[in-house]
Motif scaffolding. Structure first.
Motif, PDB file in Angstrom:
ATOM      1  N   UNK A  54       0.815  -1.214   0.000  1.00 33.62           N
ATOM      2  CA  UNK A  54       0.000   0.000   0.000  1.00 33.62           C
ATOM      3  C   UNK A  54       0.851   1.267   0.000  1.00 33.62           C
ATOM      4  N   UNK A  55       1.904   1.296   0.828  1.00 36.28           N
ATOM      5  CA  UNK A  55       2.776   2.474   0.899  1.00 36.28           C
ATOM      6  C   UNK A  55       3.488   2.698  -0.430  1.00 36.28           C
ATOM      7  N   UNK A  56       3.974   1.608  -1.024  1.00 40.90           N
ATOM      8  CA  UNK A  56       4.667   1.723  -2.317  1.00 40.90           C
ATOM      9  C   UNK A  56       3.727   2.244  -3.404  1.00 40.90           C
ATOM     10  N   UNK A  57       2.492   1.765  -3.389  1.00 41.27           N
ATOM     11  CA  UNK A  57       1.518   2.218  -4.390  1.00 41.27           C
ATOM     12  C   UNK A  57       1.237   3.706  -4.235  1.00 41.27           C
ATOM     13  N   UNK A  58       1.101   4.165  -2.971  1.00 38.81           N
ATOM     14  CA  UNK A  58       0.841   5.588  -2.734  1.00 38.81           C
ATOM     15  C   UNK A  58       2.023   6.435  -3.193  1.00 38.81           C
ATOM     16  N   UNK A  59       3.243   5.963  -2.910  1.00 36.28           N
ATOM     17  CA  UNK A  59       4.441   6.712  -3.315  1.00 36.28           C
ATOM     18  C   UNK A  59       4.524   6.797  -4.833  1.00 36.28           C
ATOM     19  N   UNK A  60       4.259   5.690  -5.525  1.00 34.85           N
ATOM     20  CA  UNK A  60       4.313   5.706  -6.987  1.00 34.85           C
ATOM     21  C   UNK A  60       3.249   6.630  -7.581  1.00 34.85           C
ATOM     22  N   UNK A  61       2.094   6.684  -6.956  1.00 29.61           N
ATOM     23  CA  UNK A  61       1.048   7.589  -7.445  1.00 29.61           C
ATOM     24  C   UNK A  61       1.515   9.043  -7.392  1.00 29.61           C
ATOM     25  N   UNK A  62       2.336   9.371  -6.410  1.00 25.47           N
ATOM     26  CA  UNK A  62       2.853  10.737  -6.314  1.00 25.47           C
ATOM     27  C   UNK A  62       3.800  11.060  -7.474  1.00 25.47           C
ATOM     28  N   UNK A  63       4.395  10.048  -8.089  1.00 25.75           N
ATOM     29  CA  UNK A  63       5.327  10.269  -9.200  1.00 25.75           C
ATOM     30  C   UNK A  63       4.659  10.434 -10.544  1.00 25.75           C
ATOM     31  N   UNK A  64       3.336  10.304 -10.625  1.00 30.25           N
ATOM     32  CA  UNK A  64       2.638  10.466 -11.894  1.00 30.25           C
ATOM     33  C   UNK A  64       2.420  11.951 -12.196  1.00 30.25           C
ATOM     34  N   UNK A  65       2.643  12.323 -13.432  1.00 26.60           N
ATOM     35  CA  UNK A  65       2.390  13.707 -13.851  1.00 26.60           C
ATOM     36  C   UNK A  65       2.012  13.748 -15.324  1.00 26.60           C
ATOM     37  N   UNK A  66       1.331  14.818 -15.697  1.00 24.67           N
ATOM     38  CA  UNK A  66       0.900  15.035 -17.081  1.00 24.67           C
ATOM     39  C   UNK A  66       1.505  16.335 -17.594  1.00 24.67           C
ATOM     40  N   UNK A  67       2.085  16.290 -18.797  1.00 28.03           N
ATOM     41  CA  UNK A  67       2.665  17.471 -19.424  1.00 28.03           C
ATOM     42  C   UNK A  67       1.862  17.844 -20.664  1.00 28.03           C
ATOM     43  N   UNK A  68       1.526  19.115 -20.777  1.00 32.07           N
ATOM     44  CA  UNK A  68       0.854  19.635 -21.953  1.00 32.07           C
ATOM     45  C   UNK A  68       1.898  19.958 -23.033  1.00 32.07           C
ATOM     46  N   UNK A  69       1.474  20.116 -24.301  1.00 29.62           N
ATOM     47  CA  UNK A  69       2.425  20.544 -25.342  1.00 29.62           C
ATOM     48  C   UNK A  69       3.075  21.880 -24.980  1.00 29.62           C
ATOM     49  N   UNK A  70       4.374  22.018 -25.299  1.00 31.11           N
ATOM     50  CA  UNK A  70       5.158  23.222 -24.998  1.00 31.11           C
ATOM     51  C   UNK A  70       5.197  23.512 -23.503  1.00 31.11           C
ATOM     52  N   UNK A  71       5.344  22.446 -22.720  1.00 25.93           N
ATOM     53  CA  UNK A  71       5.471  22.588 -21.277  1.00 25.93           C
ATOM     54  C   UNK A  71       6.628  21.714 -20.800  1.00 25.93           C
ATOM     55  N   UNK A  72       7.358  22.159 -19.791  1.00 26.44           N
ATOM     56  CA  UNK A  72       8.486  21.400 -19.248  1.00 26.44           C
ATOM     57  C   UNK A  72       8.369  21.344 -17.739  1.00 26.44           C
ATOM     58  N   UNK A  73       9.016  20.335 -17.157  1.00 27.84           N
ATOM     59  CA  UNK A  73       9.108  20.239 -15.706  1.00 27.84           C
ATOM     60  C   UNK A  73      10.569  19.943 -15.357  1.00 27.84           C
ATOM     61  N   UNK A  74      11.101  20.734 -14.428  1.00 27.09           N
ATOM     62  CA  UNK A  74      12.485  20.580 -13.974  1.00 27.09           C
ATOM     63  C   UNK A  74      12.464  19.816 -12.651  1.00 27.09           C
ATOM     64  N   UNK A  75      13.265  18.739 -12.566  1.00 29.46           N
ATOM     65  CA  UNK A  75      13.276  17.864 -11.404  1.00 29.46           C
ATOM     66  C   UNK A  75      14.562  18.039 -10.609  1.00 29.46           C
ATOM     67  N   UNK A  76      14.440  18.113  -9.301  1.00 29.56           N
ATOM     68  CA  UNK A  76      15.603  18.136  -8.409  1.00 29.56           C
ATOM     69  C   UNK A  76      15.383  17.093  -7.310  1.00 29.56           C
ATOM     70  N   UNK A  77      16.464  16.384  -6.980  1.00 38.52           N
ATOM     71  CA  UNK A  77      16.386  15.338  -5.950  1.00 38.52           C
ATOM     72  C   UNK A  77      17.503  15.553  -4.945  1.00 38.52           C
ATOM     73  N   UNK A  78      17.118  15.775  -3.691  1.00 35.33           N
ATOM     74  CA  UNK A  78      18.068  16.034  -2.614  1.00 35.33           C
ATOM     75  C   UNK A  78      18.972  17.226  -2.934  1.00 35.33           C
TER      76      UNK A  78
END
Length: 311
Positions: A54-78
């Motif tokens: 259950x915990x793993x499923x909830x964590x993975x759900x947080x990693x889902x995202x949708x990008x529209x055309x001409x849109x970017x997302x910048x990721x930083x970890x720690x």
């Protein structure tokens, strides 16, 4: 050099949904098994496995995202930049990564009008319309504090620099200039490039300056055009009267030059036909009369002289 943009690691969001579904099913099966297996240890193990699924499923759900055309997302970890995702669609990324969304669509921004002194020292109001977009999302996020405020500040700086290097009007500049003219303000033919008549050449200069400034933040300038140009209100009326006076003087100069040519031609034709009988005094009287008729701005009243020029 600035931050170098790298591609973020991501998998299809639909694959992520499938993994989450399997984890949920596994958790349900473990929950059902807990009631069937004998022994407290076995039941505790099933409960732990159910919780982990259950915990793993909830964590993975947080990693889902949708990008529209001409849109970017910048990721930083720690605190470390881990990549930029720019392809539109449904994605599963590192669920623990912090995200910063940016649009890559064209932005049309009006800057000004600003009050600036032109090359002749006259206060003018100048404004422009700037069209730009984000080209490298990582540089826009990490190399400047606020890239939108950066665009506004650099646009105003470039606009002030342009106005201070060029006069509003060429004739005004020529009248006010007493020192040697700088090579940056002159054409190859020696003419002055004014704000009012610069046109595409000023636009190209402004756009080139802005492209160099915006490149530091990963931004691309598509177009920059002047949208407002006028004398400041405190001198606008004075400059209008001055321009009107200059126009009257130029018109008078043209009229006088044409009148002199007409008088010269008339005297030459008279001398040719009369065999040169006109003396200096008669020529002076004729020149005076003709110039009054040709140069005057009102209709003249003819006076017939029946006497003689000599006493």
């Amino acid at each position: 050099m600035g931050t170098q943009e790298i591609k973020a690691r991501a998998i299809s969001g639909f694959a992520g949904i499938g993994i989450v579904t399997l984890l949920v099913l596994a958790g349900l099966l473990n929950a059902l098994s807990a009631g069937l297996v004998p022994g407290d240890m076995a039941k505790a193990s099933c409960a732990v496995a159910t919780g982990l699924c259950g915990i793993t499923a909830v964590i993975l759900l947080r990693g889902l995202l949708t990008l529209q055309p001409n849109e970017s997302v910048v990721l930083t970890f720690l605190g470390k930049y881990s990549g930029t995702l720019s392809q539109d669609g449904f994605w599963l990324v590192n669920p623990f990564a912090a995200r910063k969304r940016l649009t890559r669509r064209l932005v049309t921004q009006e800057i000004g009008p600003l009050k600036v002194n032109d090359a002749a020292g006259n206060p003018v109001e100048i404004g422009m319309v700037l069209t730009w977009r984000v080209a490298e999302a990582a540089r826009a996020v990490f190399d400047v504090e606020n890239y939108q405020a950066y665009v506004t500040a650099q646009g105003e700086t470039a606009l002030r620099s342009l106005a201070s290097r060029h006069p509003y009007d060429e004739e005004e500049y020529r009248q006010a200039l007493t020192l040697q003219q700088s090579g940056e303000t002159l054409h190859q033919d020696g003419g002055v490039l004014s704000l009012r008549d610069g046109g595409d050449r000023l636009t190209a200069t402004l756009a080139a300056d802005l492209r160099e400034r915006m490149e530091l933040a990963g931004l691309v300038v598509k177009e920059a055009r002047l949208s407002h140009l006028a004398y400041a209100p405190e001198i606008a009326a004075t400059m209008l009267r001055k321009q009107a006076a200059s126009a009257v003087i130029a018109a008078r100069r043209t009229i006088t030059s044409g009148a002199v040519s007409i008088v010269e031609q008339a005297l030459n034709e008279l001398e040719d036909r009369l065999g040169g009988v006109l003396d200096a005094e008669r020529k002076a009287a004729m020149i005076s009369n003709l110039l009054v008729v040709l140069v005057g701005d009102r209709d003249v009243t003819p006076v017939v002289n029946t006497g003689t020029l000599y006493s």
